[in-house]
Design an enzyme around this catalytic site. Sequence first.
Site, short mmCIF file in Angstrom:
data_model
loop_
_atom_site.label_atom_id
_atom_site.label_comp_id
_atom_site.label_asym_id
_atom_site.label_seq_id
_atom_site.Cartn_x
_atom_site.Cartn_y
_atom_site.Cartn_z
N LEU A 113 -21.34 49.94 -22.80
CA LEU A 113 -21.49 50.84 -21.99
C LEU A 113 -22.53 50.53 -20.91
CD1 LEU A 113 -20.97 54.34 -23.80
CD2 LEU A 113 -19.25 53.31 -22.12
N ASP A 114 -22.35 50.87 -19.67
CA ASP A 114 -23.29 50.75 -18.66
C ASP A 114 -24.50 51.30 -19.05
OD1 ASP A 114 -21.22 49.42 -17.31
OD2 ASP A 114 -20.87 51.04 -16.04
N THR A 115 -25.93 50.83 -18.52
CA THR A 115 -27.02 51.53 -19.01
C THR A 115 -26.96 53.04 -18.51
OG1 THR A 115 -28.10 49.19 -18.62
CG2 THR A 115 -29.62 51.46 -18.66
N HIS B 38 -18.21 47.92 -15.42
CA HIS B 38 -18.28 49.00 -14.26
C HIS B 38 -16.90 49.37 -13.69
CE1 HIS B 38 -22.37 48.17 -14.30
NE2 HIS B 38 -22.45 47.10 -13.82
N THR C 100 -24.58 54.82 -18.14
CA THR C 100 -23.33 55.65 -18.73
C THR C 100 -23.63 56.35 -20.12
OG1 THR C 100 -21.87 54.22 -17.50
CG2 THR C 100 -20.80 55.48 -19.19
#
Length: 371
Positions: free
Chosen positions: A235-237, A320, A239
């Site tokens: 997961l994105d930082t 992303h 998100t």
Amino acid sequence: MRSSGRNSRDSGRQNPRGAGGGASRSRAGGGQRGEQPKRAGRPRPEERRYDVGGASGGPKDGAKGGPKAGPRGGGPRGGAPAGGKGGAKGGAAGRGRTVPARPREYDAQIEERNRARHSKPQIKLPKTFGEQEGERLQKVLARAGMGSRRACEELIEQRRVEVNGKIVTEQGLRVDPEKDEVKVDGLTVATQSYLFFALNKPAGVVSTMEDPEGRQCLGDYVTNRETRLFHVGRLDTETEGIILLTNHGELAHRLTHPRYGVQKTYLAAIQGPLPRDLGKRLKNGIPLEDGYARADHFKVVENTGKNYLVEVTLHEGRKHIVRRMLAEAGFPVDKLVRTSFGPIALGDQKSGWLRRLTNTEVGMLMREVEL
């Protein structure tokens, strides 16, 4: 009278011979049997180990060479003392006499034979004489969290348990947790020592188990350090949302492989107004620098003025991907939360909380990727 005197003189002449005759005969007998050359001086250390002393040479030779050997291999009783440091004097070979040392090659051969004897492969006895293989099915189910052993026995009685595709109808069946596939109500049961967790990752947490820069990461939320866990996907930082942690390598690989198409659902906060064909555009595909990205489902969950909360479901896992798709469509994302990973939903799990998946959820995941 003359004859008696002659006899007495003859007996007097024979007495000295009688006293030393045994010794002389012993010397003669010892000389015949002791043809082996003597070793001068004390034996070497490696020879002392095999020195049998009077046990082999003394009493045996003395018994044959003289009338009677003494307690230490000496000469006959009443005669001159026999034996000595140098060699066999009298009725025995003497304690100083040594048996030649065995060659070291012979000792090496003996040791090799002993090792070969003890390193033979273990004979596998028939099951009637040894322990039975596997574990009882109700014990395996109980350890997997399906309830007590009695409750697991009731599951078997209700014909809800199957092993390797066959419904179990009798109690006491033994299974191998590492090889046999066990299902309850059609869902695979994780009978091995695997761990499955779901974490509601907060924003700002890096999707790695360790971070060399000292930032907060997923490993900070794992309290079980005995077993190495790894994350399923990323997961994105910035998100938030659900991310799975496990030590089941094959399951993690399949959950992230495009072939199985496991869907992930996200909630995105964007600014409107939104055109009516936005969903259609996302489903048809948005051109990105690394290829087209398509959504499986799209819907508006909430609308307050210009603030929209939309739900996007897709099976791709590119970096992303949701943010890039919406930004390319003209709607940058303010906040993004992943609400489900395959059949596992985030629900009301609080941010930063880690929970262990139930056996039903694990079975659903395995069925999702054909395990």
